[in-house]
Design an enzyme around this catalytic site. Structure first.
Site, short mmCIF file in Angstrom:
data_model
loop_
_atom_site.label_atom_id
_atom_site.label_comp_id
_atom_site.label_asym_id
_atom_site.label_seq_id
_atom_site.Cartn_x
_atom_site.Cartn_y
_atom_site.Cartn_z
N ASP A 68 -8.46 3.12 1.72
CA ASP A 68 -7.41 3.45 2.67
C ASP A 68 -8.05 4.05 3.92
O ASP A 68 -8.61 5.13 3.87
CB ASP A 68 -6.43 4.45 2.07
CG ASP A 68 -5.20 4.68 2.92
OD1 ASP A 68 -5.21 4.28 4.10
OD2 ASP A 68 -4.23 5.26 2.40
N CYS B 60 0.87 -1.18 0.00
CA CYS B 60 0.00 0.00 0.00
C CYS B 60 0.91 1.23 0.00
O CYS B 60 2.10 1.11 -0.31
CB CYS B 60 -0.98 -0.02 1.17
SG CYS B 60 -0.26 0.11 2.82
N ASN C 114 2.44 1.55 4.23
CA ASN C 114 2.70 0.28 4.90
C ASN C 114 2.40 0.33 6.40
O ASN C 114 3.10 -0.24 7.21
CB ASN C 114 4.14 -0.18 4.65
CG ASN C 114 4.42 -1.61 5.09
OD1 ASN C 114 5.49 -1.88 5.61
ND2 ASN C 114 3.49 -2.51 4.93
N CYS D 106 -1.33 0.45 7.21
CA CYS D 106 -2.75 0.12 7.33
C CYS D 106 -3.10 -1.14 6.53
O CYS D 106 -3.13 -2.23 7.06
CB CYS D 106 -3.64 1.28 6.86
SG CYS D 106 -3.63 2.70 7.96
N ARG D 107 -3.35 -0.95 5.25
CA ARG D 107 -3.89 -2.04 4.42
C ARG D 107 -2.93 -3.20 4.24
O ARG D 107 -3.30 -4.36 4.44
CB ARG D 107 -4.32 -1.49 3.06
CG ARG D 107 -5.42 -0.47 3.16
CD ARG D 107 -5.68 0.21 1.84
NE ARG D 107 -4.58 1.11 1.50
CZ ARG D 107 -4.47 1.76 0.35
NH1 ARG D 107 -5.38 1.56 -0.60
NH2 ARG D 107 -3.46 2.56 0.13
N SER D 108 -1.70 -2.91 3.83
CA SER D 108 -0.79 -4.02 3.53
C SER D 108 -0.36 -4.80 4.77
O SER D 108 -0.29 -6.03 4.71
CB SER D 108 0.41 -3.56 2.70
OG SER D 108 1.12 -2.52 3.33
#
Length: 129
Positions: free
Chosen positions: A125, A10, A13, A15-17
């Site tokens: 996000d 993401c 690095n 939150c999402r990933s």
């Protein structure tokens, strides 16, 4: 058989990933699959930091521990053979990875390529709300 290597990407690095990394790691362990799972960001804003506290709390509420630290995608990460699959969480980060890749990029994909049409093309996000 060598372990498959997957990298989730993401922007920062945090939150999402890292959430995807934690979930995939659990799936691999539960399935007894040998897999190396990592995450990284296309920007270096949060290198060395823990995942966002809100993301860690949301993950913990669902039984996942997000333990990784933010890291920036390295050029070597994008080389064929480094990771079997590099999954960008949205189209902007996918474009960024494609632009940085100097060789065959068939292992670079969008995370949503593996989701059905019920899911958004870009993983939202949550950083800004």
């Amino acid at each position: 058989m060598d372990a498959k290597r997957v990298l989730f990407v993401c922007m920062g690095n945090i939150c999402r990933s890292p959430a995807a990394e934690a979930v995939m790691q659990r799936f691999a362990e539960e399935a007894g699959v040998s897999m190396v799972v990592e995450s990284a960001g296309t920007h270096d804003y949060h290198v060395g930091e823990k995942a966002d506290r809100r993301m860690r709390a949301a993950a913990e509420d669902r039984g996942y521990s997000v333990l990784s630290r933010g890291r920036h995608v390295a050029d070597v990460d994008l080389e064929p053979g480094s990771f079997d699959l590099v999954l960008a969480m949205d189209e902007d980060n996918y474009r960024n990875l494609r632009e940085r890749s100097t060789a065959d990029a068939s292992h670079l994909r969008l995370f949503s390529d593996y989701l059905d049409e019920e899911w958004p093309r870009n993983v939202p996000d949550p950083y800004y709300g």
